[in-house]
Design an enzyme around this catalytic site. Structure first.
Site, mmCIF file in Angstrom:
data_model
loop_
_atom_site.group_PDB
_atom_site.id
_atom_site.type_symbol
_atom_site.label_atom_id
_atom_site.label_comp_id
_atom_site.label_asym_id
_atom_site.label_seq_id
_atom_site.Cartn_x
_atom_site.Cartn_y
_atom_site.Cartn_z
ATOM 1 N N LYS A 87 9.638 8.648 1.627
ATOM 2 C CA LYS A 87 8.192 8.586 1.904
ATOM 3 C C LYS A 87 7.457 7.857 0.789
ATOM 4 O O LYS A 87 7.617 8.184 -0.377
ATOM 5 C CB LYS A 87 7.616 9.997 2.066
ATOM 6 N N LEU B 141 5.675 16.983 1.515
ATOM 7 C CA LEU B 141 5.627 16.166 0.311
ATOM 8 C C LEU B 141 4.207 15.621 0.260
ATOM 9 O O LEU B 141 3.746 15.002 1.220
ATOM 10 C CB LEU B 141 6.668 15.037 0.384
ATOM 11 N N ASP B 142 3.504 15.883 -0.829
ATOM 12 C CA ASP B 142 2.086 15.547 -0.923
ATOM 13 C C ASP B 142 1.831 14.065 -0.653
ATOM 14 O O ASP B 142 2.692 13.214 -0.878
ATOM 15 C CB ASP B 142 1.535 15.890 -2.301
ATOM 16 N N ILE B 143 0.610 13.758 -0.232
ATOM 17 C CA ILE B 143 0.223 12.385 0.095
ATOM 18 C C ILE B 143 0.408 11.446 -1.090
ATOM 19 O O ILE B 143 0.764 10.270 -0.925
ATOM 20 C CB ILE B 143 -1.228 12.338 0.615
ATOM 21 N N SER C 261 2.699 11.800 -3.453
ATOM 22 C CA SER C 261 4.071 11.911 -3.948
ATOM 23 C C SER C 261 4.994 11.034 -3.100
ATOM 24 O O SER C 261 4.686 10.715 -1.952
ATOM 25 C CB SER C 261 4.552 13.363 -3.888
#
Length: 259
Positions: free
Chosen positions: A73, A122-124, A126
């Site tokens: 990502k 998974l954070d935006i 990260s």
């Protein structure tokens, strides 16, 4: 004498047995693919551990067609549903972004997007390994209440203590007792965090290994000890590594791979 177990819904029992997710169980029951003590099960039926649960081969075939996808990502994509104008990570799953060196040799088809959902977040801001799956067993293993699967991160940090903002050698000025607190000694949302493995990789990067995943956990942990996260990358989930998978591309979880 031991007290008899309380009956529970069949879909919950099937999930406890590791056969499938509750949602899958309901679908299988609707299709007539599940028997209890030799009789085709009805939706909503309750069972005890003494009852014999059997699953038809058609259900096993349906499950075998489900895919689990590993995505690298990038920043700017949210893990789940689209929000605040940001695209969901699943929008990156298409033939153009399929990694050419995928060792599984599996071919993409549109039905693989049906029900494909992230198993964890998974954070935006990260990057790194994100798992998307159609398989409820995989989701339960990674994000179920009793999950203890390790997740490994590389985390670039800077100091937010007064007078220490400009140094590149964060390790040199970061107190050892604060490192000990990162490993075991912090709480979030009123709950004590599970022990973590935290070590310096280089003067400005930490390696975290966690067995839980609270919202923005690493960033919030770092804030409590005077560190600011300036870059976060997940490189491993269980035994599955991000490896050489390029950012923005994806591959299939291979048939021999296990978390």
């Amino acid at each position: 004498m031991p007290t008899p177990a309380e009956p529970i819904r069949l879909n919950k029992r099937m999930a406890e047995l590791g056969l499938c997710s509750r949602r899958e169980a309901d679908f299988w029951i609707e299709q007539g693919w599940v028997k209890v003590n030799g009789q085709v099960a009805a939706m909503g039926v309750k069972v005890t551990p003494a009852d014999r649960v059997e699953v038809d081969r058609q259900a096993q075939g349906h499950q075998a067609q489900q895919v689990t996808i590993l995505l690298h990502k990038p920043v700017g994509y949210v893990s789940g549903q689209a929000e605040d104008g940001h695209a969901p990570a699943v929008s990156l799953i298409n033939p153009r972004t399929h990694w050419r060196e995928d060792p599984s040799h599996q071919r993409f088809s549109p039905p693989q997007l049906r029900g494909l959902a992230p198993a964890g977040r998974l954070d935006i801001d990260s990057v790194g390994l994100l798992v998307l799956t159609q398989d409820g067993r995989v989701a339960r293993q990674l994000i179920g209440e009793d999950s203890g699967v390790e997740k490994e991160y590389l985390v670039r940090v800077s100091c937010i203590h007064e007078g220490a903002e400009r140094t590149a050698d964060v390790q040199a000025v970061f107190p050892r007792e604060q490192l000990a607190r990162l490993r075991h000694g912090l709480s979030l949302d009123g709950q004590r965090l599970k022990p973590a493995r935290v070590d310096w990789q280089n003067p400005e990067q930490l390696r975290f290994v966690l067995t839980e995943g609270k919202k923005r956990q690493i960033r919030r942990m770092c804030e409590q000890v005077g560190l600011k996260v300036v870059g976060l990358k997940r490189i491993r989930i269980g035994r599955v590594m991000l490896g050489n998978l390029p950012q923005g591309q994806w591959r299939y979880l291979g048939p021999q791979e296990r978390f």
